[in-house]
Design a protein around this motif. Structure first.
Motif, mmCIF file in Angstrom:
data_model
loop_
_atom_site.group_PDB
_atom_site.id
_atom_site.type_symbol
_atom_site.label_atom_id
_atom_site.label_comp_id
_atom_site.label_asym_id
_atom_site.label_seq_id
_atom_site.Cartn_x
_atom_site.Cartn_y
_atom_site.Cartn_z
ATOM 1 N N VAL A 149 0.674 -1.349 -0.057
ATOM 2 C CA VAL A 149 0.026 0.138 0.352
ATOM 3 C C VAL A 149 0.931 1.696 -0.295
ATOM 4 O O VAL A 149 1.685 1.583 0.906
ATOM 5 C CB VAL A 149 -0.769 0.030 1.538
ATOM 6 C CG1 VAL A 149 -1.661 1.432 1.246
ATOM 7 C CG2 VAL A 149 -1.801 -1.403 1.381
ATOM 8 N N VAL A 150 0.522 1.978 -0.995
ATOM 9 C CA VAL A 150 1.815 3.461 -1.251
ATOM 10 C C VAL A 150 0.990 4.617 -0.555
ATOM 11 O O VAL A 150 1.116 5.829 0.017
ATOM 12 C CB VAL A 150 1.795 3.670 -2.200
ATOM 13 C CG1 VAL A 150 3.273 2.105 -2.357
ATOM 14 C CG2 VAL A 150 1.107 3.341 -3.617
ATOM 15 N N ALA A 151 -0.771 4.461 -0.429
ATOM 16 C CA ALA A 151 -1.919 5.407 -0.516
ATOM 17 C C ALA A 151 -3.151 4.730 0.017
ATOM 18 O O ALA A 151 -3.083 4.121 -0.850
ATOM 19 C CB ALA A 151 -1.883 6.711 -1.507
ATOM 20 N N ALA A 152 -3.969 5.511 1.391
ATOM 21 C CA ALA A 152 -5.308 4.827 1.547
ATOM 22 C C ALA A 152 -6.127 5.779 2.102
ATOM 23 O O ALA A 152 -6.115 6.617 1.872
ATOM 24 C CB ALA A 152 -4.625 4.176 2.306
ATOM 25 N N GLY A 153 -7.335 5.810 0.795
ATOM 26 C CA GLY A 153 -8.827 6.432 1.435
ATOM 27 C C GLY A 153 -8.962 6.585 2.504
ATOM 28 O O GLY A 153 -8.574 5.793 3.099
#
Length: 113
Positions: A70-74
């Protein structure tokens, strides 16, 4: 990002095109994953041929099973930046690319080993 896309239907060897694709962005309940591994499944072949029950709009990126980091999470995502996960991207926005988005319902921890 770089990745494979399909802009016309046919056998994967004839229709997969490698090039630059727009970076996807995670929305609420989604994570953006740097793809480490992607399966090549029979359904991926059928999607490229236009013979699968779900038919994404052209152009699309195949790749129905991925594993990565994971490199970004909403907001409301089930994983955090740095987590190793696996899952199934939304149809047509698959894992034959450097980055892919996973919905919360299809995001699972990538087990050690």
């Amino acid at each position: 990002m770089r990745g494979w896309s399909v802009s016309r239907l046919g056998d994967p060897a004839d229709v997969l095109e490698f090039g630059e694709l727009p970076d996807p962005e995670p929305g609420p309940g989604q994570v953006l994953v740097r793809v480490h591994a992607v399966a090549c499944n029979f359904p991926d072949i059928l999607v490229c041929q236009g013979r699968y029950q779900e038919k994404p709009d052209l152009p699309f990126t195949p790749g129905l099973e991925i594993a990565g980091e994971v490199v970004a999470a909403g907001e409301g995502a089930r994983a955090a930046v740095g987590d190793r996960v696996l899952g199934t991207p939304p149809m047509g926005r698959g894992g034959y690319a450097e980055l892919a988005v996973l919905d919360a319902a299809s995001t699972f921890p990538w087990p050690d080993g």
